[in-house]
Motif scaffolding. Structure first.
Motif, PDB file in Angstrom:
ATOM      1  N   LEU A 277       5.450  13.004  -5.094  1.00 15.04           N
ATOM      2  CA  LEU A 277       4.359  13.693  -5.780  1.00 15.04           C
ATOM      3  C   LEU A 277       3.857  12.889  -6.967  1.00 15.04           C
ATOM      4  O   LEU A 277       2.658  12.879  -7.271  1.00 15.04           O
ATOM      5  N   SER A 278       4.760  12.210  -7.644  1.00 11.85           N
ATOM      6  CA  SER A 278       4.341  11.419  -8.810  1.00 11.85           C
ATOM      7  C   SER A 278       3.456  10.252  -8.413  1.00 11.85           C
ATOM      8  O   SER A 278       2.698   9.739  -9.234  1.00 11.85           O
ATOM      9  N   CYS A 279       3.520   9.834  -7.138  1.00 13.30           N
ATOM     10  CA  CYS A 279       2.658   8.736  -6.691  1.00 13.30           C
ATOM     11  C   CYS A 279       1.183   9.119  -6.751  1.00 13.30           C
ATOM     12  O   CYS A 279       0.312   8.252  -6.771  1.00 13.30           O
ATOM     13  N   GLY A 280       0.885  10.415  -6.746  1.00 16.36           N
ATOM     14  CA  GLY A 280      -0.502  10.844  -6.786  1.00 16.36           C
ATOM     15  C   GLY A 280      -1.037  11.058  -8.173  1.00 16.36           C
ATOM     16  O   GLY A 280      -2.254  10.992  -8.389  1.00 16.36           O
ATOM     17  N   PHE A 281      -0.142  11.330  -9.136  1.00 14.58           N
ATOM     18  CA  PHE A 281      -0.621  11.723 -10.465  1.00 14.58           C
ATOM     19  C   PHE A 281      -0.286  10.711 -11.555  1.00 14.58           C
ATOM     20  O   PHE A 281      -0.689  10.893 -12.698  1.00 14.58           O
ATOM     21  N   LYS A 282       0.449   9.674 -11.223  1.00 15.43           N
ATOM     22  CA  LYS A 282       0.758   8.646 -12.219  1.00 15.43           C
ATOM     23  C   LYS A 282      -0.019   7.381 -11.892  1.00 15.43           C
ATOM     24  O   LYS A 282      -0.122   6.978 -10.747  1.00 15.43           O
ATOM     25  N   ARG A 283      -0.517   6.765 -12.955  1.00 15.40           N
ATOM     26  CA  ARG A 283      -1.292   5.544 -12.759  1.00 15.40           C
ATOM     27  C   ARG A 283      -0.396   4.386 -12.336  1.00 15.40           C
ATOM     28  O   ARG A 283      -0.798   3.551 -11.540  1.00 15.40           O
ATOM     29  N   ARG A 284       0.800   4.348 -12.884  1.00 11.02           N
ATOM     30  CA  ARG A 284       1.754   3.295 -12.524  1.00 11.02           C
ATOM     31  C   ARG A 284       3.056   3.963 -12.106  1.00 11.02           C
ATOM     32  O   ARG A 284       3.530   4.886 -12.749  1.00 11.02           O
ATOM     33  N   ASN A 285       3.625   3.489 -11.024  1.00 12.97           N
ATOM     34  CA  ASN A 285       4.853   4.091 -10.504  1.00 12.97           C
ATOM     35  C   ASN A 285       5.646   3.016  -9.782  1.00 12.97           C
ATOM     36  O   ASN A 285       5.348   2.681  -8.641  1.00 12.97           O
ATOM     37  N   SER A 286       6.647   2.471 -10.463  1.00  8.55           N
ATOM     38  CA  SER A 286       7.449   1.398  -9.880  1.00  8.55           C
ATOM     39  C   SER A 286       8.655   1.992  -9.172  1.00  8.55           C
ATOM     40  O   SER A 286       9.498   2.631  -9.791  1.00  8.55           O
ATOM     41  N   LEU A 287       8.735   1.771  -7.874  1.00  7.53           N
ATOM     42  CA  LEU A 287       9.846   2.258  -7.072  1.00  7.53           C
ATOM     43  C   LEU A 287      10.300   1.154  -6.133  1.00  7.53           C
ATOM     44  O   LEU A 287       9.499   0.334  -5.683  1.00  7.53           O
TER      45      LEU A 287
ATOM     46  N   ASN B 222      13.584  -9.076  -1.970  1.00  8.65           N
ATOM     47  CA  ASN B 222      13.790  -7.720  -2.481  1.00  8.65           C
ATOM     48  C   ASN B 222      13.229  -7.602  -3.895  1.00  8.65           C
ATOM     49  O   ASN B 222      13.569  -8.370  -4.786  1.00  8.65           O
ATOM     50  N   ARG B 223      12.376  -6.655  -4.105  1.00  9.84           N
ATOM     51  CA  ARG B 223      11.743  -6.443  -5.401  1.00  9.84           C
ATOM     52  C   ARG B 223      11.205  -5.035  -5.473  1.00  9.84           C
ATOM     53  O   ARG B 223      11.117  -4.333  -4.479  1.00  9.84           O
ATOM     54  N   GLU B 224      10.853  -4.628  -6.679  1.00  6.15           N
ATOM     55  CA  GLU B 224      10.255  -3.316  -6.850  1.00  6.15           C
ATOM     56  C   GLU B 224       8.764  -3.377  -6.534  1.00  6.15           C
ATOM     57  O   GLU B 224       8.125  -4.426  -6.667  1.00  6.15           O
ATOM     58  N   ILE B 225       8.240  -2.256  -6.101  1.00  6.44           N
ATOM     59  CA  ILE B 225       6.830  -2.164  -5.747  1.00  6.44           C
ATOM     60  C   ILE B 225       6.120  -1.361  -6.805  1.00  6.44           C
ATOM     61  O   ILE B 225       6.552  -0.279  -7.181  1.00  6.44           O
ATOM     62  N   VAL B 226       5.036  -1.907  -7.320  1.00  7.13           N
ATOM     63  CA  VAL B 226       4.255  -1.200  -8.326  1.00  7.13           C
ATOM     64  C   VAL B 226       3.090  -0.518  -7.640  1.00  7.13           C
ATOM     65  O   VAL B 226       2.204  -1.178  -7.095  1.00  7.13           O
ATOM     66  N   LEU B 227       3.105   0.787  -7.650  1.00  5.25           N
ATOM     67  CA  LEU B 227       2.070   1.560  -6.968  1.00  5.25           C
ATOM     68  C   LEU B 227       0.931   1.826  -7.941  1.00  5.25           C
ATOM     69  O   LEU B 227       0.727   2.926  -8.408  1.00  5.25           O
ATOM     70  N   SER B 228       0.172   0.779  -8.276  1.00  6.57           N
ATOM     71  CA  SER B 228      -0.845   0.924  -9.313  1.00  6.57           C
ATOM     72  C   SER B 228      -2.234   0.469  -8.859  1.00  6.57           C
ATOM     73  O   SER B 228      -3.169   0.498  -9.641  1.00  6.57           O
ATOM     74  N   LYS B 229      -2.364   0.057  -7.616  1.00  5.28           N
ATOM     75  CA  LYS B 229      -3.669  -0.402  -7.161  1.00  5.28           C
ATOM     76  C   LYS B 229      -4.667   0.744  -7.044  1.00  5.28           C
ATOM     77  O   LYS B 229      -5.860   0.550  -7.171  1.00  5.28           O
ATOM     78  N   VAL B 230      -4.168   1.956  -6.761  1.00  5.64           N
ATOM     79  CA  VAL B 230      -5.029   3.123  -6.641  1.00  5.64           C
ATOM     80  C   VAL B 230      -4.763   4.038  -7.821  1.00  5.64           C
ATOM     81  O   VAL B 230      -3.655   4.539  -7.967  1.00  5.64           O
ATOM     82  N   PRO B 231      -5.734   4.274  -8.702  1.00 10.04           N
ATOM     83  CA  PRO B 231      -5.486   5.150  -9.847  1.00 10.04           C
ATOM     84  C   PRO B 231      -5.299   6.595  -9.420  1.00 10.04           C
ATOM     85  O   PRO B 231      -5.593   6.984  -8.292  1.00 10.04           O
ATOM     86  N   CYS B 232      -4.790   7.414 -10.354  1.00  9.57           N
ATOM     87  CA  CYS B 232      -4.484   8.798 -10.039  1.00  9.57           C
ATOM     88  C   CYS B 232      -5.736   9.664  -9.980  1.00  9.57           C
ATOM     89  O   CYS B 232      -5.696  10.764  -9.436  1.00  9.57           O
ATOM     90  N   ILE B 233      -6.854   9.201 -10.540  1.00 11.50           N
ATOM     91  CA  ILE B 233      -8.056  10.048 -10.618  1.00 11.50           C
ATOM     92  C   ILE B 233      -8.553  10.484  -9.237  1.00 11.50           C
ATOM     93  O   ILE B 233      -8.891  11.650  -9.058  1.00 11.50           O
ATOM     94  N   PRO B 234      -8.618   9.613  -8.210  1.00  9.88           N
ATOM     95  CA  PRO B 234      -9.089  10.093  -6.899  1.00  9.88           C
ATOM     96  C   PRO B 234      -8.232  11.214  -6.327  1.00  9.88           C
ATOM     97  O   PRO B 234      -8.753  12.179  -5.775  1.00  9.88           O
ATOM     98  N   TYR B 235      -6.908  11.116  -6.455  1.00 16.47           N
ATOM     99  CA  TYR B 235      -6.063  12.172  -5.907  1.00 16.47           C
ATOM    100  C   TYR B 235      -6.210  13.459  -6.705  1.00 16.47           C
ATOM    101  O   TYR B 235      -6.221  14.551  -6.141  1.00 16.47           O
TER     102      TYR B 235
END
Length: 320
Positions: A227-237, A153-166
Motif C-alpha cells: 500500500l505504501s508503494c502508492g502513497f509514498k514518493r520514494r520507497n526503497s525495498l 543484488n540491490r535495493e529497488i527505489v520505487l520513485s519513478k512514478v510519483p504518488c499523485i497519480p495513484y
C-alpha cells in the motif's frame, strides 16, 4: 494485421446480431458504459505509470523492430493490467446494476438504462480484452526471445512514478459513483438508507476478515508495504520484500472475493429463512448483490499497485 481484421469482424458481427434480434445500432452506444470502461482504462494506467508502456506495447506487437527486453516486459505488464482492470470494473458495475434493479423493481421504466449500463460495460470490456489477447501474446513471444540477465543484488527505489497519480485514482472512485448515481439509482434513492443498516456486517467481510487473514498468514507487513508503494514518493525495498508485497496483495484480493461470496450466500440464506412476501425477497436479495460489487471495486485499487511492484521487479530482472 490479420488479428486486427478478425477483431473488427467480430465487433461487426456482434452489432449485426443485435440488429437481427430487433435492436438498433445506436443501442450499442451508451455514454455511461463508455465512460466506465474508458475511465478505468486510463486511470489504472496513469496510476500505475504504465500509460506510455501500454501504447508502446501496441507498437511493439505489430512491429518487426527489436526492442529492449525491459520495455517489452513493462508493456506486457501494462497490457495485463488493462485486461484485468477493465473486466473488474464491468463486474463491479454489473453487480451494482443488478442490486439497483431489485431495489427499484416496481419502476420498470428505469430498467432499460440500468441494464444497458451493465450489459454494455461487459460488452465493451470483452471486446477490449479480446483484442489485447493478441497484443499480450505477441509481447510474451518477443520477450521469450530476449536473453534475461540478472543484475547484482540491490535495493529497488520505487520513485519513478510519483504518488499523485495513484492518489488521484483513489479520489476518482467517489466521482465515478456519483456519476453512476444520476437519476433514480442507488445513491439518490431510499435504497441507501436501508442499505446503511447492513454496512457493519459488510465491513466484517470486506475489511476485518482480510486483515485478520493477513495477520494469521504473516502477510500484514508486506501488505502495508504494498500500500505504501502508492502513497509514498520514494520507497526503497529489496526484491524479496517486493515479491512478498505482491503476494500479499494477491492474497488480500483472494480473501475479499471469497469472503464476500460467502457473506452473500449467508445473507441470501437468512433472507430465505425469514421470507414473508415476494416483495420483501426482491429487495432483500439486492443487498448480497451490492456486497459482491465491493471486492471488484477494491481490486481496481490493488491492481495498479501490483503493476508498479512488478515493474520495479522487472527493472531488477532485466538490464536497462
Amino acid at each position: 494485421m490479420l488479428y486486427v481484421v478478425l477483431c473488427f469482424s467480430l465487433l461487426v458481427f456482434n452489432v449485426a446480431l443485435i440488429a437481427v434480434f430487433g435492436g438498433t445500432i445506436g443501442g450499442v452506444i451508451d455514454v455511461p458504459s463508455v465512460f466506465v470502461v474508458a475511465s478505468t482504462f486510463f486511470m489504472v494506467l496513469l496510476s500505475s505509470g504504465g500509460l506510455r508502456d501500454f501504447f508502446v506495447g501496441l507498437r511493439i506487437a505489430v512491429s518487426k523492430k527489436e526492442y529492449p527486453a525491459l520495455q517489452i516486459a513493462r508493456s506486457e505488464t501494462a497490457v495485463s493490467l488493462v485486461m484485468q482492470a477493465v473486466p473488474a470494473s464491468a463486474g463491479m458495475v454489473i453487480f451494482l446494476c443488478l442490486s439497483m434493479l431489485l431495489s427499484i423493481w416496481k419502476d420498470t421504466g428505469s430498467f432499460g438504462p440500468v441494464m444497458a449500463l451493465a450489459l454494455l460495460s461487459l460488452f465493451y470490456s470483452g471486446e477490449l480484452v479480446f483484442f489485447l489477447l493478441f497484443v499480450k501474446n505477441s509481447l510474451k513471444r518477443k520477450k521469450s526471445l530476449c536473453r534475461k540477465e540478472r543484475l547484482p543484488n540491490r535495493e529497488i527505489v520505487l520513485s519513478k512514478v510519483p504518488c499523485i497519480p495513484y492518489f488521484s485514482f483513489v479520489c476518482f472512485f467517489p466521482v465515478l459513483f456519483f456519476l453512476l448515481s444520476i437519476g433514480d439509482t442507488f445513491l439518490l434513492s431510499n435504497y441507501m438508507d436501508s442499505l446503511s443498516e447492513r454496512i457493519p456486517l459488510m465491513c466484517v467481510f470486506v475489511v476485518f476478515l482480510p486483515y485478520i487473514a493477513l495477520l494469521l498468514g504473516r502477510s500484514f507487513v508486506p501488505y502495508m508495504n504494498a500500500l505504501s508503494c502508492g502513497f509514498k514518493r520514494r520507497n526503497s525495498l529489496s526484491p524479496a520484500k517486493l515479491s512478498e508485497a505482491r503476494a500479499a496483495l494477491n492474497f488480500a484480493m483472494l480473501v475479499r472475493f471469497s469472503g464476500t461470496s460467502s457473506a452473500a450466500i449467508l445473507m441470501s440464506i437468512g433472507t430465505l429463512s425469514t421470507l414473508e412476501s415476494a416483495e420483501q425477497a426482491i429487495v432483500s436479495f439486492s443487498y448480497p448483490l451490492f456486497l459482491l460489487s465491493i471486492p471488484f471495486a477494491l481490486s481496481l485499487l490493488h491492481l495498479p499497485l501490483r503493476a508498479r511492484i512488478e515493474n520495479a521487479l522487472l527493472s531488477y530482472q532485466y538490464p536497462a
